[in-house]
Design an enzyme around this catalytic site. Sequence first.
Site, short mmCIF file in Angstrom:
data_model
loop_
_atom_site.label_atom_id
_atom_site.label_comp_id
_atom_site.label_asym_id
_atom_site.label_seq_id
_atom_site.Cartn_x
_atom_site.Cartn_y
_atom_site.Cartn_z
N GLU A 127 8.84 0.87 11.27
CA GLU A 127 9.92 1.83 11.04
C GLU A 127 9.27 3.20 11.13
OE1 GLU A 127 13.06 1.14 10.54
OE2 GLU A 127 13.05 -0.98 9.96
N LYS A 180 0.87 -1.20 0.00
CA LYS A 180 0.00 0.00 0.00
C LYS A 180 0.90 1.24 0.00
CE LYS A 180 -2.73 3.32 1.76
NZ LYS A 180 -1.89 4.46 1.36
N CYS A 213 13.35 10.16 7.51
CA CYS A 213 13.06 9.76 8.89
C CYS A 213 14.29 9.87 9.77
CB CYS A 213 12.51 8.34 8.91
SG CYS A 213 13.53 7.22 7.95
P1 NAP Z 1 1.74 8.13 7.85
O1 NAP Z 1 0.65 9.11 7.85
O2 NAP Z 1 1.94 7.27 9.03
O3 NAP Z 1 1.53 7.25 6.53
C1 NAP Z 1 2.34 6.15 6.19
C2 NAP Z 1 1.51 5.17 5.40
O4 NAP Z 1 0.48 4.65 6.25
C3 NAP Z 1 0.79 5.78 4.20
O5 NAP Z 1 0.72 4.81 3.18
C4 NAP Z 1 -0.57 6.07 4.78
O6 NAP Z 1 -1.58 6.17 3.80
C5 NAP Z 1 -0.80 4.87 5.66
N1 NAP Z 1 -1.76 5.07 6.75
C6 NAP Z 1 -2.27 6.23 7.23
N2 NAP Z 1 -3.13 5.98 8.26
C7 NAP Z 1 -3.13 4.63 8.43
C8 NAP Z 1 -3.81 3.75 9.33
N3 NAP Z 1 -4.61 4.20 10.29
N4 NAP Z 1 -3.58 2.41 9.22
C9 NAP Z 1 -2.75 1.92 8.28
N5 NAP Z 1 -2.10 2.71 7.39
C10 NAP Z 1 -2.28 4.05 7.47
O7 NAP Z 1 3.15 8.80 7.61
P2 NAP Z 1 3.53 9.86 6.51
O8 NAP Z 1 3.11 11.19 7.00
O9 NAP Z 1 3.07 9.44 5.17
O10 NAP Z 1 5.13 9.71 6.51
C11 NAP Z 1 5.94 10.46 7.34
C12 NAP Z 1 6.37 9.69 8.57
O11 NAP Z 1 6.99 8.46 8.21
C13 NAP Z 1 7.38 10.42 9.37
O12 NAP Z 1 7.02 10.38 10.73
C14 NAP Z 1 8.67 9.65 9.14
O13 NAP Z 1 9.62 9.74 10.14
C15 NAP Z 1 8.20 8.28 8.93
N6 NAP Z 1 9.15 7.50 8.13
C16 NAP Z 1 9.93 6.58 8.77
C17 NAP Z 1 10.87 5.84 8.05
C18 NAP Z 1 11.74 4.81 8.72
O14 NAP Z 1 12.34 4.01 8.03
N7 NAP Z 1 11.84 4.78 10.02
C19 NAP Z 1 10.97 6.03 6.66
C20 NAP Z 1 10.16 6.98 6.06
C21 NAP Z 1 9.24 7.71 6.81
P3 NAP Z 1 -1.95 7.63 3.20
O15 NAP Z 1 -0.77 8.13 2.49
O16 NAP Z 1 -3.06 7.33 2.27
O17 NAP Z 1 -2.36 8.47 4.37
#
Ligand code: NAP
Length: 492
Positions: A263, A189, A297
């Site tokens: 992650e 996804k 991240c």
């Molecule tokens: P996010 O809102 O958590 O979204 C990540 C993914 O999860 C997207 O595909 C999102 O879909 C989906 N999602 C949203 N709500 C969900 C739910 N309730 N249940 C299951 N899936 C759900 O994060 P983001 O804002 O896109 O990304 C930024 C964050 O990711 C930052 O905090 C960053 O630090 C973290 N990150 C961590 C790493 C690592 O390796 N540690 C790498 C990259 C990013 P939608 O896009 O459709 O909302």
Amino acid sequence: MTTKAQELSGWEYSLAPETTKIDIEQKNKLFIQGKFVSPKSRSWFSTINPATEEKLADVACAGKADVESAVTAAKKALPKWSRLSGSQRAKYLYRIARRIQERSRELAILETMDGGKPIKESRDVDLPLVAQHFFYYAGWADKMQYAFPGANIEPVGVCAQIIPWNFPLMMAAWKLAPALACGNTCILKPAETTSLTALRLAEIMQEVGLPEGVVNILTGAGETGKLLAEHKSVNKVAFTGSTAVGKSLMRSTAGTGKKLTLELGGKSANIIFADAAIDQAVEGIVSGIYFNQGHVCCAGSRLFVEEPILDEVVSKLTHRLRSLRVGNPLDKNTDLGAINSQEQLDTVERYIRNGTEEGAQLHEIHSERLPSKGYWCSPCFFTDVQPSHTIAREEIFGPVLSVMTFRTPQEAISRANNSPYGLAAGIWTNKGSKIFEVAKKLDAGVVWCNTYNKFDAASPFGGFKESGFGREGGMQGLRPYVRLQNQSRRAK
Ligand code: NAP
Ligand code: MG
């Protein structure tokens, strides 16, 4: 008009835009059972180019019935795929890697158009690492007994893999390659704002003849991810994204027997000692936080400077930031592209306002070259930052650095560890002994020494504390995708 970059370099670069002549489907369907299919939900959403705000295409939004179809396809494909020999699975992975290399220019351009990152990053960093990941895990597929000597190794089963928007293809590769090498089937996804390249990856799966249902790609909203992770036939959830969603997945998978890896976010510390090679350190600090507009991240978003060199570091940082080029991400000279979405730009701007309101001093580097449309944020940093300030504690996920000081190595360590996160850290010093002493005391999954943001498929990546658990990359990256003898259980 003379720009800061011109003043510094003495000349102006010619524009060097990458071509955008690639065909984009106007209606991007779901990839289920080896075919592109219209969503049963009949729902679609638009994806835009964040650098221009132009609509690129419509993308299918998978609903409950679509999730059901994808999970059924993955479940059906599992027995045959998991029984293939490792060397046969490896052949598919090698083919995928080679096809990614062949189509890398197109993939890099699309990644940049849909997500806003500079072409030189998508072309020179993301795409090579994406191919490398598939090559690397192809190499493991027939050598699993060396990763887990003496164990009876079984795949986990059907894997739900949910990824964010900052490294769309790279995150897809980090998830799919080890899962497939271990004999699992997958439903990926992608994030809502960056779905297009994942769908090109689906085309590649077709081109290499990957058996139907082994990889399914469901575009959609957060709700799609939730439905997928909660589906009873999913055996493993792998998630990269925000800590808030990670916590909700922990709650929803608790007691279900599903394996989970997370992650999550970070607030990583870069520590620069007075004995460091300062110019080299400033270069690393700049790439550590401003790389990919800070949408990383493990971005080194907290900088701890040994007190005697603060003025020198601040002055060199200002000088270097003035030479960064912010603008058209498709221009090969661009260092910082567009912020991924209006929502993320609002978040970053809110943190910048908050930093000033709480009393930190903002150092803005205005770029005269910002396009009139799109989501833009020039790189900036704060000094006079207190550990209690919001900008020193919370993840901003934008090109904003908080500069703080320390007097002793012990103080640097305790200030760096004073965070709910524990993803990465950087140490800058010319003393090897100091590197070893400090690195082992930092609560961080990755510690870079005299460099920052360097990745390799052979090197495990992952965090501590609220940055998540589980490792991706390296031999360790296989572990979340296998069940070993004493815990083996047939996937239901
Ligand atoms: P996010 O809102 O958590 O979204 C990540 C993914 O999860 C997207 O595909 C999102 O879909 C989906 N999602 C949203 N709500 C969900 C739910 N309730 N249940 C299951 N899936 C759900 O994060 P983001 O804002 O896109 O990304 C930024 C964050 O990711 C930052 O905090 C960053 O630090 C973290 N990150 C961590 C790493 C690592 O390796 N540690 C790498 C990259 C990013 P939608 O896009 O459709 O909302
Ligand atoms: Mg987009």
